[in-house]
Design a protein around this motif. Structure first.
Motif, short mmCIF file in Angstrom:
data_model
loop_
_atom_site.label_atom_id
_atom_site.label_comp_id
_atom_site.label_asym_id
_atom_site.label_seq_id
_atom_site.Cartn_x
_atom_site.Cartn_y
_atom_site.Cartn_z
N ASP A 1 -3.60 3.14 -6.33
CA ASP A 1 -3.85 1.72 -6.12
C ASP A 1 -2.78 1.08 -5.26
O ASP A 1 -3.06 0.10 -4.55
CB ASP A 1 -3.93 0.99 -7.47
CG ASP A 1 -5.18 1.34 -8.25
OD1 ASP A 1 -6.17 1.74 -7.61
OD2 ASP A 1 -5.15 1.24 -9.49
N GLN A 2 -1.56 1.59 -5.31
CA GLN A 2 -0.46 1.01 -4.55
C GLN A 2 0.24 2.09 -3.73
O GLN A 2 1.40 2.45 -3.98
CB GLN A 2 0.52 0.31 -5.48
CG GLN A 2 -0.08 -0.89 -6.20
CD GLN A 2 0.93 -1.61 -7.07
OE1 GLN A 2 1.75 -1.01 -7.75
NE2 GLN A 2 0.87 -2.93 -7.03
N SER B 1 1.86 3.97 -0.28
CA SER B 1 2.69 3.55 0.85
C SER B 1 2.05 3.95 2.19
O SER B 1 2.44 3.43 3.23
CB SER B 1 4.09 4.16 0.75
OG SER B 1 4.02 5.58 0.79
N ARG C 1 -3.52 7.16 0.37
CA ARG C 1 -4.88 6.61 0.32
C ARG C 1 -5.73 7.24 1.42
O ARG C 1 -5.27 7.42 2.55
CB ARG C 1 -4.83 5.09 0.49
CG ARG C 1 -6.20 4.42 0.58
CD ARG C 1 -6.06 2.91 0.60
NE ARG C 1 -5.62 2.42 -0.72
CZ ARG C 1 -5.19 1.18 -0.93
NH1 ARG C 1 -5.14 0.31 0.06
NH2 ARG C 1 -4.82 0.83 -2.14
N HIS D 1 -7.74 -2.65 3.20
CA HIS D 1 -7.26 -1.39 2.65
C HIS D 1 -6.02 -0.82 3.33
O HIS D 1 -5.46 0.17 2.82
CB HIS D 1 -8.38 -0.35 2.70
CG HIS D 1 -9.61 -0.76 1.95
ND1 HIS D 1 -9.59 -1.00 0.59
CD2 HIS D 1 -10.88 -1.02 2.36
CE1 HIS D 1 -10.81 -1.37 0.19
NE2 HIS D 1 -11.60 -1.39 1.25
N LEU E 1 0.67 -1.59 4.17
CA LEU E 1 1.20 -0.26 3.90
C LEU E 1 2.31 0.07 4.88
O LEU E 1 2.48 -0.56 5.92
CB LEU E 1 0.08 0.77 4.00
CG LEU E 1 -1.14 0.56 3.09
CD1 LEU E 1 -2.10 1.75 3.22
CD2 LEU E 1 -0.73 0.36 1.64
#
Length: 372
Positions: free
Chosen positions: A62-63, A65, A103, A218, A222
């Motif tokens: 969810d978090q 980098s 991600r 999304h 990041l």
């Protein structure tokens, strides 16, 4: 690092229709608990009134980098290739492995209309990879050589005599001025002929706006983002060239080399099978993610010879602009367009899969190390 898959036949990753590709993509994403977003194309339908959508699947923390964005179907039937790779990454488990610490954002059918109708261009005859200009309110890029060739590039009539004259005139120009200049003029992007080839549009398309929304949701914020847009049609059969619009001297090019070394080919420095283009997706993503450490490349797989690809593109644009997409001439034109961008031989699919896995795997390794 060498990447291997299980014994599942690679050919099963790929689909025979847009609908099959979409259903397989959504099925495999759901089976791996991906977050799924569906964006319905509001003003156009596919064959038989089929509802069309740009779909997105997100895997990973969810978090995070870092993220890898993989895009399919920017140019319609090129989506068969990209969708197959996206499905394979999830079905084989590689995406889940990488998603342990980064991600994965899979954007499926960037151009759903073209994918469904086997046309490189979208519902407005726009080439999406010429539609990402930073500002359409300013003077649009000029392409005076395309203006000279416009009647031969995209004739209104499709009888044998007109087509022969069209091709003769274009080849005469190429012999006199060089085939590289002809390719650049025809494919580089033009903003004056809405029913011509490689038209960049007069405003951001629906696909353009939707993709910007996905990138903002999304990827913004990041530390690192790598974007790969999967393409077909240029180069040697089955060979996957990594294409950048960045010049050798810029930071973006150096970041690409950090991941893939000397495999990168630049259009700015005449090092690629592609001409230098206007309004490309990579420039838009770089701008949208500034100041994030960002890398954007196209991975282009060769199919047929350049003339066959061009004539198939010319025909499918004519069908959309002047013909009947479900008329008696449509099946042959659609099949030629599909063949130009999607060879269905198992050997080609295996080459596409192996190369894609290596290229994306290198990016995942690079980002994975930076994320730990």
């Amino acid at each position: 690092m060498t990447y291997w898959t299980d014994l599942t036949p690679i050919s099963t990753y790929f689909s025979a229709t847009y609908l099959e590709a979409r259903e397989k993509f959504l099925m495999v994403a759901q089976s791996h608990n991906a977050k799924i977003e569906r964006h319905i194309l509001p003003h156009a339908r596919g064959p038989g009134g089929l509802e069309l959508s740009l779909d997105c699947a997100i895997l990973g923390p969810d978090q995070p980098s870092a993220a890898i964005v993989i895009i399919s179907g920017t140019h319609g039937p090129e989506g068969y290739c990209g969708s197959g790779v996206q499905f394979g990454l999830m079905a084989s488990g590689w995406a889940q492995t990488w998603a342990n610490n980064i991600r994965l954002v899979f954007i499926h059918a960037h151009n759903p209309f073209g994918f469904a109708w086997d046309s490189r261009f979208n519902e407005d005859n726009i080439d999406l990879n010429r539609n990402y200009l930073p500002d359409f309110s300013k003077d649009l890029p000029a392409n005076p050589i395309y203006d000279l060739l416009a009647n031969w590039a995209a004739p209104r009539q499709r009888d044998a005599g007109t087509l022969t004259q069209s091709h003769v005139k274009l080849l005469e120009f190429g012999r006199e001025h060089g085939l590289d200049l002809l390719q650049a003029a025809l494919t580089g992007g033009q903003y004056s002929h809405p029913k011509g080839l490689y038209f960049g549009g007069f405003a951001p398309s629906w696909s353009n706006r939707t993709l910007h929304e996905l990138i903002a949701r999304h990827c913004v914020g990041l530390d690192c983002v790598v974007t790969l847009d999967l393409h077909t049609g240029l180069g040697s059969y089955g060979h996957g060239e990594l294409i950048t619009q960045a010049s050798f001297s810029c930071d973006h090019y150096r970041r690409q080399r950090d991941i893939w070394g000397d495999q990168i080919r630049s259009t700015k420095d005449i090092d690629s099978v592609s001409s230098d283009l206007s309004g490309t997706l990579d420039g838009a993503i770089l701008a949208a993610l500034e100041p994030t450490w960002t890398v954007c490349v196209a991975l282009e797989f060769g199919t047929l010879d350049a003339f066959s690809v061009f004539t198939a593109t010319q025909a499918s644009s004519w069908l959309h602009c002047y013909g009947n997409p479900e008329g008696p001439e449509a099946a042959e034109i659609r099949q030629a367009s599909r063949a130009a961008f999607y060879p269905e031989e198992e050997s080609w699919k295996e080459m596409v899969w192996a190369r894609s896995l290596d290229v994306i795997g290198r990016a995942a390794d690079y980002l994975g190390k930076s994320a730990t």
